[in-house]
Design a protein around this motif. Structure first.
Motif, PDB file in Angstrom:
ATOM      1  N   ASN A   1      52.003  54.544  -6.044  1.00 42.29           N
ATOM      2  CA  ASN A   1      51.162  54.568  -4.847  1.00 42.29           C
ATOM      3  C   ASN A   1      50.012  55.556  -5.001  1.00 42.29           C
ATOM      4  N   TRP A   2      50.313  56.749  -5.522  1.00 41.24           N
ATOM      5  CA  TRP A   2      49.257  57.749  -5.713  1.00 41.24           C
ATOM      6  C   TRP A   2      48.236  57.271  -6.732  1.00 41.24           C
ATOM      7  N   GLU A   3      48.722  56.626  -7.777  1.00 45.64           N
ATOM      8  CA  GLU A   3      47.811  56.118  -8.803  1.00 45.64           C
ATOM      9  C   GLU A   3      46.870  55.066  -8.214  1.00 45.64           C
ATOM     10  N   ALA A   4      47.409  54.187  -7.397  1.00 44.27           N
ATOM     11  CA  ALA A   4      46.578  53.143  -6.787  1.00 44.27           C
ATOM     12  C   ALA A   4      45.487  53.739  -5.910  1.00 44.27           C
ATOM     13  N   LYS A   5      45.789  54.852  -5.249  1.00 47.05           N
ATOM     14  CA  LYS A   5      44.812  55.456  -4.344  1.00 47.05           C
ATOM     15  C   LYS A   5      43.873  56.433  -5.046  1.00 47.05           C
ATOM     16  N   LEU A   6      44.369  57.174  -6.029  1.00 47.85           N
ATOM     17  CA  LEU A   6      43.567  58.232  -6.635  1.00 47.85           C
ATOM     18  C   LEU A   6      42.838  57.827  -7.913  1.00 47.85           C
TER      19      LEU A   6
ATOM     20  N   LEU B   1      39.230  59.266  -9.196  1.00 48.28           N
ATOM     21  CA  LEU B   1      39.101  60.042 -10.432  1.00 48.28           C
ATOM     22  C   LEU B   1      38.095  59.397 -11.379  1.00 48.28           C
ATOM     23  N   ALA B   2      38.046  58.076 -11.413  1.00 52.27           N
ATOM     24  CA  ALA B   2      37.092  57.381 -12.276  1.00 52.27           C
ATOM     25  C   ALA B   2      35.661  57.648 -11.831  1.00 52.27           C
ATOM     26  N   VAL B   3      35.420  57.629 -10.528  1.00 51.98           N
ATOM     27  CA  VAL B   3      34.087  57.919 -10.003  1.00 51.98           C
ATOM     28  C   VAL B   3      33.695  59.355 -10.325  1.00 51.98           C
ATOM     29  N   ALA B   4      34.625  60.281 -10.128  1.00 47.95           N
ATOM     30  CA  ALA B   4      34.335  61.688 -10.424  1.00 47.95           C
ATOM     31  C   ALA B   4      34.027  61.880 -11.903  1.00 47.95           C
TER      32      ALA B   4
ATOM     33  N   VAL C   1      48.483  62.061 -11.346  1.00 48.93           N
ATOM     34  CA  VAL C   1      47.811  60.808 -11.702  1.00 48.93           C
ATOM     35  C   VAL C   1      47.035  60.977 -13.004  1.00 48.93           C
ATOM     36  N   LEU C   2      46.360  62.112 -13.171  1.00 47.01           N
ATOM     37  CA  LEU C   2      45.602  62.357 -14.392  1.00 47.01           C
ATOM     38  C   LEU C   2      46.514  62.395 -15.615  1.00 47.01           C
TER      39      LEU C   2
ATOM     40  N   ASP D   1      45.569  68.630  -5.159  1.00 40.60           N
ATOM     41  CA  ASP D   1      45.291  68.901  -6.564  1.00 40.60           C
ATOM     42  C   ASP D   1      46.512  68.608  -7.445  1.00 40.60           C
ATOM     43  N   VAL D   2      47.714  68.786  -6.902  1.00 41.64           N
ATOM     44  CA  VAL D   2      48.930  68.452  -7.644  1.00 41.64           C
ATOM     45  C   VAL D   2      49.041  66.939  -7.796  1.00 41.64           C
TER      46      VAL D   2
END
Length: 77
Positions: free
Chosen positions: A46-51, A55-58, A15-16, A9-10
């Motif tokens: 790296n986190w942005e590329a994966k998450l 997040l967009a789908v959610a 990323v958010l 969640d952190v």
């Protein structure tokens, strides 16, 4: 993905914040250093590329669910 043992969640919040407020990776790392979270700019990328896709789908799913609620209230009302 989570080699620093930060809670997911952190990572999602990081990323958010980066996407929502258009913060640079450097600014974000400096900002969260105040909360004693230490990570590199590369880690943020790296986190942005994966998450970001997750997040967009959610977000699309929650927006669709809200749209269905609005339609059902309009039919009732």
């Amino acid at each position: 993905m989570n080699r620093l043992q930060l809670p997911t969640d952190v990572l999602s919040l990081i990323v958010l914040l980066r996407l929502r407020f258009k913060l640079s990776a450097r600014d974000l790392a400096e900002f969260l250093l105040l909360c004693c979270l230490v990570f590199s700019r590369q880690a943020v990328h790296n986190w942005e590329a994966k998450l970001a896709p997750l997040l967009a789908v959610a977000r699309r799913c929650s927006a669709a669910a809200l749209g269905e609620q609005d339609r059902s209230q309009q039919v009732r009302g």
